[in-house]
Motif scaffolding. Structure first.
Motif, short mmCIF file in Angstrom:
data_model
loop_
_atom_site.label_atom_id
_atom_site.label_comp_id
_atom_site.label_asym_id
_atom_site.label_seq_id
_atom_site.Cartn_x
_atom_site.Cartn_y
_atom_site.Cartn_z
N GLU A 52 0.83 -1.21 0.00
CA GLU A 52 0.00 0.00 0.00
C GLU A 52 0.86 1.25 0.00
OE1 GLU A 52 -3.34 0.24 2.68
OE2 GLU A 52 -3.41 -1.95 2.81
N PHE B 118 1.40 5.20 0.98
CA PHE B 118 1.05 6.23 1.95
C PHE B 118 1.84 7.48 1.59
CE2 PHE B 118 0.54 2.14 3.99
CZ PHE B 118 -0.68 2.24 4.62
N ASN C 199 -3.70 8.36 1.34
CA ASN C 199 -3.33 7.18 0.55
C ASN C 199 -4.36 6.90 -0.54
OD1 ASN C 199 -5.37 6.10 2.13
ND2 ASN C 199 -4.29 4.20 2.57
#
Length: 189
Positions: A84, A86, A109
Motif C-alpha cells: 500500500e 502512503f 493514501n
C-alpha cells in the motif's frame, strides 16, 4: 498505574534506540499518524527503497507523470501493508483520504493525491512510502517502557528538508540527545 500512557502519540516521532533489535526499525525515525486504544500506525521517514522510484509506482498504477517525477524516491514506510502507498505531506489537505496528523501535516493514501504529485500539482512537501509501521493495543506503550524508543513532537524539517541519511541523528539532536552516546558498542578508555 495501568493508564500511564493516556496521552496520544499521534503527531509524535519515535526514534529507535540501539536496544531495538528488529532490523525493520534499526536507527529509524517514525512519524505516528494515528493512535487509539486499538493501536498505532506510523510511517518511517528515513528509509528509501533501494530500487523503486516514482516511475515504478506511476507505471504500475497507470498514472500519467511529468518529466522529473519518475525520479521521486519511494520510502519504505514500514513492514506492514507493504503493497500500500502512503503519502506523508504538508498542505493542501483537501484530498479524498486525508488524515490530519498535526495542524500542518497529514497522511493520504488515495489516488487523487498521487496523480497530482505525479503532475507536479500536489503538496510542495511530501514523501511517498510503501508500507507502514503498526502496533497492536498496548504494544507501543510496552516498547516505550522497555526503552526501545525515544519520543518527541514531529519536526517537519526532519521529514522534508534534511537528507534522509541524517534524519535519525537530526531528530535526536533536536531533543538534545547526542547520537554517539547511544551507540550500542562499548567504548574503551
Amino acid at each position: 498505574m495501568e493508564n500511564q500512557f493516556s496521552a496520544s502519540f499521534k503527531g509524535e516521532f519515535l526514534m529507535a534506540m540501539p536496544i531495538l533489535a528488529d532490523q525493520n526499525f534499526y536507527q529509524t525515525v517514525t512519524c505516528i499518524c494515528e493512535y487509539s486504544p486499538a493501536g498505532a500506525l506510523g510511517i518511517i521517514v528515513n528509509r528509501v527503497h533501494p530500487t523503486l522510484s516514482g516511475k515504478d509506482i506511476f507505471d504500475e498504477l497507470d498514472v500519467e507523470y511529468l518529466p522529473g517525477a519518475e525520479s521521486i524516491p519511494i520510502h519504505i514506510g514500514g513492514p506492514v501493508h507493504i503493497g500500500e502507498i502512503f503519502i506523508l505531506h504538508g498542505p493542501p489537505f483537501d484530498w479524498e483520504g486525508c488524515l490530519m496528523i498535526t495542524k500542518s501535516l497529514a497522511m493520504s493514501n488515495t489516488k487523487d493525491i498521487l496523480e497530482e504529485v505525479a503532475m507536479g500539482r500536489g503538496p510542495q512537501s511530501f514523501i511517498i512510502a510503501l508500507g507502514c509501521a503498526g502496533w497492536g493495543p498496548g504494544q507501543l506503550e510496552s516498547e516505550i517502557k522497555q526503552n526501545a524508543w525515544l519520543t518527541s513532537p514531529v519536526f517537519e524539517d526532519i521529514i522534508f528538508e534534511i537528507p534522509i541519511e541524517t534524519r535519525w541523528e537530526g531528530a535526536l539532536k533536536k531533543i538534545g540527545v547526542e547520537p554517539a552516546l547511544l551507540l550500542d558498542t562499548a567504548g574503551h578508555a
